[in-house]
Motif scaffolding. Structure first.
Motif, PDB file in Angstrom:
ATOM      1  N   ILE A  56       0.850  -1.179   0.000  1.00  0.00           N
ATOM      2  CA  ILE A  56       0.000   0.000   0.000  1.00  0.00           C
ATOM      3  C   ILE A  56       0.891   1.236   0.000  1.00  0.00           C
ATOM      4  CG2 ILE A  56      -1.949  -1.122   1.127  1.00  0.00           C
ATOM      5  CD1 ILE A  56      -1.085   0.222   3.761  1.00  0.00           C
ATOM      6  N   LEU A  57       0.290   2.358  -0.344  1.00  0.00           N
ATOM      7  CA  LEU A  57       0.973   3.644  -0.315  1.00  0.00           C
ATOM      8  C   LEU A  57       0.098   4.588   0.481  1.00  0.00           C
ATOM      9  CD1 LEU A  57       3.197   5.605  -1.327  1.00  0.00           C
ATOM     10  CD2 LEU A  57       1.774   6.020  -3.339  1.00  0.00           C
ATOM     11  N   HIS A  58       0.644   5.160   1.559  1.00  0.00           N
ATOM     12  CA  HIS A  58      -0.173   6.034   2.392  1.00  0.00           C
ATOM     13  C   HIS A  58       0.692   7.033   3.151  1.00  0.00           C
ATOM     14  CE1 HIS A  58       0.005   3.021   6.080  1.00  0.00           C
ATOM     15  NE2 HIS A  58       1.067   2.905   5.316  1.00  0.00           N
ATOM     16  N   ALA A  59       0.054   8.159   3.505  1.00  0.00           N
ATOM     17  CA  ALA A  59       0.656   9.112   4.434  1.00  0.00           C
ATOM     18  C   ALA A  59       0.263   8.653   5.828  1.00  0.00           C
ATOM     19  CB  ALA A  59       0.136  10.516   4.165  1.00  0.00           C
ATOM     20  N   ASN A  60       1.240   8.398   6.674  1.00  0.00           N
ATOM     21  CA  ASN A  60       0.904   7.783   7.959  1.00  0.00           C
ATOM     22  C   ASN A  60       1.848   8.240   9.061  1.00  0.00           C
ATOM     23  OD1 ASN A  60       3.060   5.378   8.439  1.00  0.00           O
ATOM     24  ND2 ASN A  60       2.688   5.647   6.247  1.00  0.00           N
ATOM     25  N   ALA A  61       1.350   8.164  10.284  1.00  0.00           N
ATOM     26  CA  ALA A  61       2.100   8.632  11.442  1.00  0.00           C
ATOM     27  C   ALA A  61       3.107   7.603  11.938  1.00  0.00           C
ATOM     28  CB  ALA A  61       1.143   8.998  12.572  1.00  0.00           C
ATOM     29  N   HIS A  62       3.116   6.401  11.374  1.00  0.00           N
ATOM     30  CA  HIS A  62       4.141   5.411  11.721  1.00  0.00           C
ATOM     31  C   HIS A  62       5.470   5.788  11.063  1.00  0.00           C
ATOM     32  CE1 HIS A  62       5.927   1.557  12.713  1.00  0.00           C
ATOM     33  NE2 HIS A  62       6.216   1.354  11.442  1.00  0.00           N
ATOM     34  N   HIS A  63       5.433   6.057   9.779  1.00  0.00           N
ATOM     35  CA  HIS A  63       6.638   6.502   9.075  1.00  0.00           C
ATOM     36  C   HIS A  63       6.819   8.019   9.164  1.00  0.00           C
ATOM     37  CE1 HIS A  63       5.590   2.658   7.016  1.00  0.00           C
ATOM     38  NE2 HIS A  63       6.898   2.507   6.981  1.00  0.00           N
ATOM     39  N   MET A  64       5.753   8.725   9.590  1.00  0.00           N
ATOM     40  CA  MET A  64       5.708  10.196   9.591  1.00  0.00           C
ATOM     41  C   MET A  64       6.025  10.749   8.204  1.00  0.00           C
ATOM     42  SD  MET A  64       4.519  11.169  12.407  1.00  0.00           S
ATOM     43  CE  MET A  64       4.695  12.935  12.184  1.00  0.00           C
ATOM     44  N   ALA A  65       5.499  10.063   7.185  1.00  0.00           N
ATOM     45  CA  ALA A  65       5.772  10.443   5.803  1.00  0.00           C
ATOM     46  C   ALA A  65       4.846   9.653   4.891  1.00  0.00           C
ATOM     47  CB  ALA A  65       7.230  10.157   5.441  1.00  0.00           C
ATOM     48  N   VAL A  66       4.839  10.034   3.638  1.00  0.00           N
ATOM     49  CA  VAL A  66       4.210   9.214   2.603  1.00  0.00           C
ATOM     50  C   VAL A  66       5.165   8.067   2.296  1.00  0.00           C
ATOM     51  CG1 VAL A  66       3.362   9.144   0.233  1.00  0.00           C
ATOM     52  CG2 VAL A  66       2.977  11.181   1.642  1.00  0.00           C
ATOM     53  N   ALA A  67       4.682   6.835   2.415  1.00  0.00           N
ATOM     54  CA  ALA A  67       5.577   5.692   2.294  1.00  0.00           C
ATOM     55  C   ALA A  67       4.834   4.474   1.752  1.00  0.00           C
ATOM     56  CB  ALA A  67       6.181   5.342   3.656  1.00  0.00           C
ATOM     57  N   PHE A  68       5.582   3.603   1.093  1.00  0.00           N
ATOM     58  CA  PHE A  68       5.091   2.266   0.779  1.00  0.00           C
ATOM     59  C   PHE A  68       5.175   1.407   2.037  1.00  0.00           C
ATOM     60  CE2 PHE A  68       6.568   3.395  -3.593  1.00  0.00           C
ATOM     61  CZ  PHE A  68       5.369   3.193  -4.259  1.00  0.00           C
ATOM     62  N   GLU A  69       4.265   0.446   2.153  1.00  0.00           N
ATOM     63  CA  GLU A  69       4.321  -0.501   3.262  1.00  0.00           C
ATOM     64  C   GLU A  69       3.716  -1.816   2.803  1.00  0.00           C
ATOM     65  OE1 GLU A  69       3.277  -0.718   8.063  1.00  0.00           O
ATOM     66  OE2 GLU A  69       2.553   0.961   6.848  1.00  0.00           O
ATOM     67  N   ASP A  70       4.313  -2.911   3.230  1.00  0.00           N
ATOM     68  CA  ASP A  70       3.741  -4.220   2.934  1.00  0.00           C
ATOM     69  C   ASP A  70       2.302  -4.264   3.450  1.00  0.00           C
ATOM     70  OD1 ASP A  70       4.243  -7.256   2.250  1.00  0.00           O
ATOM     71  OD2 ASP A  70       3.251  -7.194   4.217  1.00  0.00           O
ATOM     72  N   ARG A  71       1.366  -4.688   2.591  1.00  0.00           N
ATOM     73  CA  ARG A  71      -0.042  -4.593   2.935  1.00  0.00           C
ATOM     74  C   ARG A  71      -0.396  -5.449   4.147  1.00  0.00           C
ATOM     75  NH1 ARG A  71      -2.470  -6.013  -1.845  1.00  0.00           N
ATOM     76  NH2 ARG A  71      -2.989  -8.117  -1.195  1.00  0.00           N
TER      77      ARG A  71
END
Length: 269
Positions: A230-245
């Protein structure tokens, strides 16, 4: 109708500026319904989002855009050829985010386009109201084809609650900026997006998810980028990032965010 003439301006929830609800970009339109204490109340023309905006961030007139910024970040300068103009060489007067709308008023050279600033600039001469943007950073106001490709332009953008720009963005801002660039009407908040965007995928096989599908949690949304990410802006990475779904689903649930609440497809087929 007024036009935003600041690089980015906040839509505040109330007159006390207690919370940033969303943001507007340079060149976007705002319908003013009332004003007081340096703020105006109204609605964003793009989606009807209500709130308070700093009056100084708006022009005194509507400015019809002709083009938009098509790279993640750009800028406008006082001189169309800064290396040849020592007086203005160091003046980077206006940062511009992807999606900012500009009104072109002339071609300054093969490389630079003249735009309307909407108001005189303090660094200008004789009240000049124009600046210059690199031609290669601009494109026509026509729908782009792939909203995920738009979102990918903002990889690494810092996470900012209520953000709508390449200088700071949140999950629903990333969905909205990509949808609007592709000519897809899109509300501003994730719960509105879950209710209004696309068609619900009932009990889908995870292997059947496609690029451009949307995954929703309570208070969060992400683009499906490919078969596993997935691609999302999120507070885990504190950025727009790819992440394993699968890892993201487990992480969000483990952190108290709950399960996936909906999977949506923007267009059938």
């Amino acid at each position: 109708m007024r036009t935003v003439i600041a690089p980015v301006t906040t839509i505040w929830r109330d007159r006390q500026r207690s919370a940033r609800d969303r943001e507007l970009l340079f060149g976007e339109a705002f319908r003013v319904e009332g004003d007081a204490d340096g703020l105006v109340f109204g609605r964003a023309d793009r989606d009807g989002y209500p709130g308070f905006v700093d009056a100084t961030a708006l022009s005194d007139r509507a400015i019809a855009p002709t083009d938009r910024i098509t790279v993640a970040r750009s800028y406008a300068l006082l001189s169309p050829e800064p290396l040849l103009d020592p007086l203005h060489a160091a003046v980077e007067m206006l940062p511009l985010s992807f999606g900012a709308r500009v009104r072109c008023i002339g071609a300054a050279s093969r490389r630079w386009v003249e735009i309307d600033l909407g108001r005189p600039h303090p660094g200008g001469v004789d009240g000049e109201r124009h600046a210059y943007v690199p031609r290669i950073h601009m494109g026509e106001l026509v729908p782009m084809a792939d909203p995920v490709a738009v979102a990918e332009l903002l990889l690494g953008t810092p996470y900012l609650w209520g953000g709508n720009s390449a200088f700071g963005i949140d999950c629903s801002g990333l969905v909205q900026i990509a949808c609007l660039a592709c000519g897809i009407p899109c509300p501003g908040d994730s719960h509105q997006q879950e209710a209004e965007l696309g068609e619900l995928l009932a009990d889908p096989n995870p292997n059947d998810l496609r690029r451009g599908d949307l995954m929703f949690w309570k208070g969060h949304v992400a683009w499906v980028a490919d078969g596993s990410r997935i691609l999302h802006a999120n507070a885990h990475h504190m950025a727009v990032a790819f992440e394993d779904r699968a890892a993201a689903v487990a992480r969000i649930k483990g952190q108290g965010g709950g399960p996936v609440t909906a999977l949506k497809r923007l267009a059938p087929g």
